[in-house]
Design a protein around this motif. Sequence first.
Motif, mmCIF file in Angstrom:
data_model
loop_
_atom_site.group_PDB
_atom_site.id
_atom_site.type_symbol
_atom_site.label_atom_id
_atom_site.label_comp_id
_atom_site.label_asym_id
_atom_site.label_seq_id
_atom_site.Cartn_x
_atom_site.Cartn_y
_atom_site.Cartn_z
ATOM 1 N N ALA A 157 -0.775 -3.237 9.267
ATOM 2 C CA ALA A 157 -0.309 -2.194 8.354
ATOM 3 C C ALA A 157 1.050 -1.720 8.858
ATOM 4 N N LEU A 162 -5.361 -1.294 1.200
ATOM 5 C CA LEU A 162 -5.092 -1.630 2.601
ATOM 6 C C LEU A 162 -6.292 -2.328 3.226
ATOM 7 N N GLN A 163 -7.488 -1.801 3.002
ATOM 8 C CA GLN A 163 -8.686 -2.436 3.536
ATOM 9 C C GLN A 163 -8.899 -3.817 2.929
ATOM 10 N N LEU A 189 3.339 -0.114 4.168
ATOM 11 C CA LEU A 189 2.969 1.231 3.742
ATOM 12 C C LEU A 189 4.229 2.082 3.641
ATOM 13 N N SER A 216 0.863 -1.174 0.000
ATOM 14 C CA SER A 216 0.000 0.000 0.000
ATOM 15 C C SER A 216 0.906 1.232 0.000
ATOM 16 N N ALA A 258 0.001 -5.757 5.152
ATOM 17 C CA ALA A 258 0.296 -4.679 4.210
ATOM 18 C C ALA A 258 1.518 -3.910 4.683
ATOM 19 N N LYS A 299 -4.779 3.339 -2.672
ATOM 20 C CA LYS A 299 -3.933 2.650 -1.697
ATOM 21 C C LYS A 299 -4.654 2.410 -0.376
ATOM 22 N N LYS A 337 -6.846 -6.269 4.774
ATOM 23 C CA LYS A 337 -7.394 -6.605 6.091
ATOM 24 C C LYS A 337 -8.548 -7.597 5.979
ATOM 25 N N ALA A 373 -2.127 6.137 2.065
ATOM 26 C CA ALA A 373 -3.387 5.520 2.460
ATOM 27 C C ALA A 373 -3.891 6.054 3.791
#
Length: 261
Positions: free
Chosen positions: A252, A164-165, A185, A142, A183, A160, A168, A146
């Motif tokens: 994340a 990310l979602q 970041l 990501s 993820a 992005k 999850k 984000a």
Amino acid sequence: MPEVASYPGVALITGAASGIGLATVRKLADDGATALVLSDRDEVGLGAIGAEMEARDVPLMLCRQDIADEAAWDGLEMGIKHRWKGLDTVVVNAGISDSGPIAELSFADWRRVMSVNLDGAFLTLRSGMRLLRDSGAAVVVSSASAIKAEPGVGAYGASKAAALQLAKVAAKEGAARGIRVNAVLPGGVQTPIWTQMAFFRDMIAEHGSEQAAFDALAAVATPLGHYARPEEIAGQIAFLLSPAARSMTGTALVVDGGYSL
């Protein structure tokens, strides 16, 4: 707790021809990948990393494809099943950037970014979840964009954040089989994408070298005054895929030099 699948085992990496993807290919090969499935739309770059891996006797499947082409993914799934029965690790990395205020952004440019960064991520992760063996692992690349808003990155940041979602949700769906999805970041990373930007080319001219331009940009953009090298992000991806992260899923991992603080 389920045992961790073979690491890196048979690994799929998208956006494998440059930047973070290229560094990740080399890292997973260094870590003993059983085989590598490499995807990119850059035929020349893909051929170059393919030749490098062949010289290292790493079994390969090279896939020059549009990451948002569903039919291409259907064919790739069949090829992977036929040759290796499945995957052990997946890196959802391919992406593009764009900039411009929301009020000035054309719908065509919005869709172009979403097609690669979100549609492509979905198709990669969908195939990955179908192909991953029990206790396998995936990482979605990501971006710090984000979670931190900046002017001019509406399409990129939204794509992005959605990716990310997606990671999850996949983590929760895969948990019953011991499949982990995390993820990473990144913030600023020293990749070739910067040289496509006119302002950065001006900075290179002003500061005398690409590295000096990166240093100058990072000095004002991040508390640590450092933009990561692709190899650093590859190391974080490898960690998330590895047995060392066996208790991590839906995470994340922000690697941005403090940019998002």
